[in-house]
Design an enzyme around this catalytic site. Sequence first.
Site, PDB file in Angstrom:
ATOM      1  N   THR A  35       0.888  -1.172   0.000  1.00  0.00           N
ATOM      2  CA  THR A  35       0.000   0.000   0.000  1.00  0.00           C
ATOM      3  C   THR A  35       0.921   1.216   0.000  1.00  0.00           C
ATOM      4  OG1 THR A  35      -1.651  -1.229   1.244  1.00  0.00           O
ATOM      5  CG2 THR A  35      -1.905   1.168   1.157  1.00  0.00           C
ATOM      6  N   LYS A  70      -6.781   2.281  -3.205  1.00  0.00           N
ATOM      7  CA  LYS A  70      -6.544   1.514  -1.969  1.00  0.00           C
ATOM      8  C   LYS A  70      -6.567   2.440  -0.743  1.00  0.00           C
ATOM      9  CE  LYS A  70      -5.150  -1.796   0.822  1.00  0.00           C
ATOM     10  NZ  LYS A  70      -6.152  -2.707   1.381  1.00  0.00           N
ATOM     11  N   LYS A  99      -0.564   4.696   8.781  1.00  0.00           N
ATOM     12  CA  LYS A  99       0.112   5.187   7.573  1.00  0.00           C
ATOM     13  C   LYS A  99      -0.902   5.416   6.460  1.00  0.00           C
ATOM     14  CE  LYS A  99       1.158   2.028   4.848  1.00  0.00           C
ATOM     15  NZ  LYS A  99       1.468   0.960   3.882  1.00  0.00           N
TER      16      LYS A  99
END
Length: 292
Positions: free
Chosen positions: A98, A173, A242
């Site tokens: 990601t 995403k 994150k």
Amino acid sequence: MTQKTVGIIGLGRMGNGMAQSLLREGFKVFGTDVGDTQRQAATEIGVHVVSDIKALCAESNVILLSLPMAKHVQAVIEGKDGLIDHAQPNTLIIDTSTSEPDVTRALSAELAPLGHGLLDCPVSGGPAGAKAGTMVMLVGGEPNALERAQVYLDALSAKVVHMGASGSGHAAKLINNLLCAAHLVTTAEAIALGAKAGLNPESLIAGLNAGSGRSAVSEVNFPHWILSDSFDSGFTMGLMRKDVRLAKDMMRDMGLALPVAEQIAEMWAQSATTIADEKDFNCIVKNAGLGE
Ligand code: NAD
């Protein structure tokens, strides 16, 4: 027919699971990781673990990345002794991390004149989905690169959605994970409200899942990892923080004011003071009305 090979950089929770799926589907899997524990675990499942990226590139011109953050992806692609230094001609890099859309686009533009392809293929489904080959992949990149990657993606996923040009898989995403982060908070608050009103949490989740308030969080996270008190999904607070931070950066870069999303992002950022990076990401519910 010669056996298809693939090299994996990053043999952590997701990388190890993906290696198991690829091995099961008959691929010859090479891999490398900076961690001894991960290298050992990968060797035990049948991965040919090699010492570095140079040795990995000698074995395959299809390289899958499963790394924590964009800075790690940059390091293995353009850093010293990275993929640009050692890749075979016409290497295809499948980045399942990601990562950050801007970084992905820049790397893709750097790789293309060198004759290499980069697909962003971030995944959903956790380590269990990686191991079972049932992940969902949101892909960004050129259609011809996707066509070449398809045989690998088929081994890893139940569904592949092509989002568009390079970076769009990573953008999608981050948006997905922002929603998941929000659903964890809103569903935890709903369960707290229900408990105060005398409802049993398990019954309330069953009721929500039969109705329009449901989400993947109510259908999967609450029964499997939250109400069971196991908190062992294999996805950490550090990684989800994150993702939420990167989604917030996207909103800022687009000049968008999205007040609810910003409040969710603030709550996840604040959680760093009470919930350690290594803890399961479902622990956020403890800061959203379901604290002990
Ligand atoms: P992880 O920390 O378990 O694995 C990452 C691995 O990369 C580690 O083993 C680490 O040693 C290795 N690594 C770091 N820098 C390296 C380098 N320079 N060279 C070689 N290896 C290096 O993380 P994970 O949970 O497997 O997640 C990997 C990625 O997938 C992340 O971007 C995460 O956000 C994403 N993701 C994770 C999940 C999940 O449920 N765990 C689900 C979907 C997406």
